[in-house]
Design a protein around this motif. Structure first.
Motif, short mmCIF file in Angstrom:
data_model
loop_
_atom_site.label_atom_id
_atom_site.label_comp_id
_atom_site.label_asym_id
_atom_site.label_seq_id
_atom_site.Cartn_x
_atom_site.Cartn_y
_atom_site.Cartn_z
N LYS A 90 1.23 -1.16 -0.42
CA LYS A 90 -0.21 -0.04 0.34
C LYS A 90 0.70 1.64 -0.13
O LYS A 90 2.18 1.16 0.28
N LYS A 91 0.05 2.08 -0.56
CA LYS A 91 1.40 3.28 -0.76
C LYS A 91 2.03 3.91 0.74
O LYS A 91 3.03 4.30 0.86
N GLU A 92 1.00 4.02 1.70
CA GLU A 92 1.30 4.96 3.28
C GLU A 92 2.66 3.42 4.16
O GLU A 92 3.10 4.26 4.71
N GLN A 93 2.58 2.55 3.41
CA GLN A 93 3.76 1.63 3.78
C GLN A 93 5.22 1.46 3.09
O GLN A 93 6.12 1.26 3.95
N LYS A 94 4.81 2.30 1.67
CA LYS A 94 6.45 2.57 1.41
C LYS A 94 7.60 3.82 2.09
O LYS A 94 6.64 4.27 1.66
N LYS A 95 7.83 3.26 2.96
CA LYS A 95 9.25 3.81 3.84
C LYS A 95 10.30 4.19 3.25
O LYS A 95 10.64 3.09 2.61
N LEU A 96 10.55 4.88 3.42
CA LEU A 96 11.79 4.75 2.39
C LEU A 96 13.41 4.48 3.27
O LEU A 96 13.98 3.30 3.15
N LYS A 97 13.75 4.64 4.98
CA LYS A 97 13.90 3.76 5.21
C LYS A 97 13.68 2.56 6.57
O LYS A 97 12.67 2.81 6.91
N PRO A 98 14.66 1.35 6.61
CA PRO A 98 14.01 0.53 7.23
C PRO A 98 13.54 0.76 8.84
O PRO A 98 14.51 1.57 9.97
N ASP A 99 13.31 -0.32 9.59
CA ASP A 99 12.80 0.20 10.79
C ASP A 99 13.85 -0.80 11.43
O ASP A 99 14.56 -0.47 12.92
N ALA A 100 14.36 -2.19 11.62
CA ALA A 100 15.51 -3.07 11.72
C ALA A 100 16.16 -3.59 10.56
O ALA A 100 15.71 -3.28 9.09
N VAL A 101 17.35 -3.52 10.84
CA VAL A 101 18.31 -4.62 10.08
C VAL A 101 19.35 -5.64 10.89
O VAL A 101 19.89 -5.27 11.87
N ALA A 102 19.15 -6.28 10.52
CA ALA A 102 19.98 -7.79 10.70
C ALA A 102 20.55 -7.72 10.06
O ALA A 102 20.69 -7.82 8.60
#
Lengths: 130, 165
Positions: free
Chosen positions: B30-42
């Motif tokens: 969905k459009k609103e879910q297309k964020k540019l930065k990740p919330d977490a990286v492992a």
């Protein structure tokens, strides 16, 4: 017969997933014990009545290979059903586990796979639930 | 080789999300879910005939959803969320390294760790993944990148070729 099961994995998340998956198999489950390495697992085996052990390979302190070796050297546990649950892909390592009488489940796995292997190793099934 | 690794990366990632997280792909976000930065990286490192790492980046609400689904816990702690993402990385990495060809010593997969924002930004600038994929879920997106240090040797390619026959 309800199965008392020992789950040995250094990751608490992985232990939770294995226990969750065990509950989804609809097999008759008794007590489920958790250990974060082979050494803790062996201690629990001495203290509790355990019918089956699900063991990871790579763990600190004592890994799964060493734990299984200890079990097979001890008359009391030489026939304990052991299922190795790991993402290990080295055929030599897997072969070594199988030679020790353990069965191998590759991560990720479905509840149906776990159910089949548990039945194979222990002989319990759904009818035993009551 | 690159195509083969990408295919294994995709198959093992999809299977891991389905079997471990009970999460299934959707065609688009969905459009609103297309964020540019990740919330977490492992990140998980591996060592054998080849060395490298696998990085997983969770976008949108996926970071929370992974742990919630894996642990059947509506509000998992941050620690559990990080552990859950790391475990996913660990499982996928274990499956992908097998496709690099047989390693004489076998591959050793390290413990997963969370990457800080600055580490992630630095690595993103300098390193190019050997293979990468994106998966979309209702809760967000996940990018999974597989890195191999150096080049995959000719010897390894030959082993790989013969095993395909």
């Amino acid at each position: 017969m309800a199965l008392n099961i020992l789950v040995v994995d250094d990751s608490s998340v992985m232990r939770s997933i294995i226990i969750k998956t065990l509950k989804m198999t609809d097999l008759p489950l008794g007590d489920i014990w958790e250990a974060k390495n082979g050494q803790e697992g062996l201690r629990l085996l001495h203290e509790k009545w355990i019918d089956l052990a699900l063991v990871d390979i790579h763990m600190p302190v004592m890994d799964g290979e060493e734990m299984i070796r200890h079990l097979r050297e001890n008359q009391q546990y030489e026939n304990l059903p052991v299922i190795v649950v790991s993402s290990e892909s080295d055929p030599n390592k897997i072969e070594m586990m199988l030679r020790q009488g353990a069965m191998f489940i590759h991560k990720p796995f479905k509840p149906e796979t776990l159910r089949e292997v548990v039945i194979d190793m222990t002989g319990v099934n759904y009818e035993d639930k009551d | 080789m690159k195509t083969k690794i990408k295919s294994v990366l995709e198959t093992s990632s999809v299977t891991t999300f389905e079997d471990v997280c009970f999460m299934y792909q959707v065609p688009e976000l969905k459009k609103e879910q297309k964020k540019l930065k990740p919330d977490a990286v492992a990140e998980v490192k591996y060592k054998g005939d080849h060395t490298g790492r696998l990085v997983i980046e969770a976008y949108g609400d996926l970071f929370s959803a992974i742990a919630a689904n894996m642990l059947s816990d509506e509000s998992p702690s941050l620690h559990k969320k990080k552990d859950a993402l790391g475990e996913i990385a660990n499982i996928i990495c274990g499956n992908v390294v097998a496709s690099l060809g047989r390693s004489e010593k076998g591959y050793k997969i390290g413990s997963p760790r969370s990457l800080k924002k600055e580490e992630w930004l630095k690595e993103k600038k300098t390193d190019k993944p050997f293979a990468e994929i994106s998966l979309n879920f209702n809760e967000g997106r996940v990018d999974i990148k597989f890195f191999v240090d150096g080049e995959i040797s000719v010897k390894e390619k030959k082993i790989d070729k013969s095993s395909d026959c």
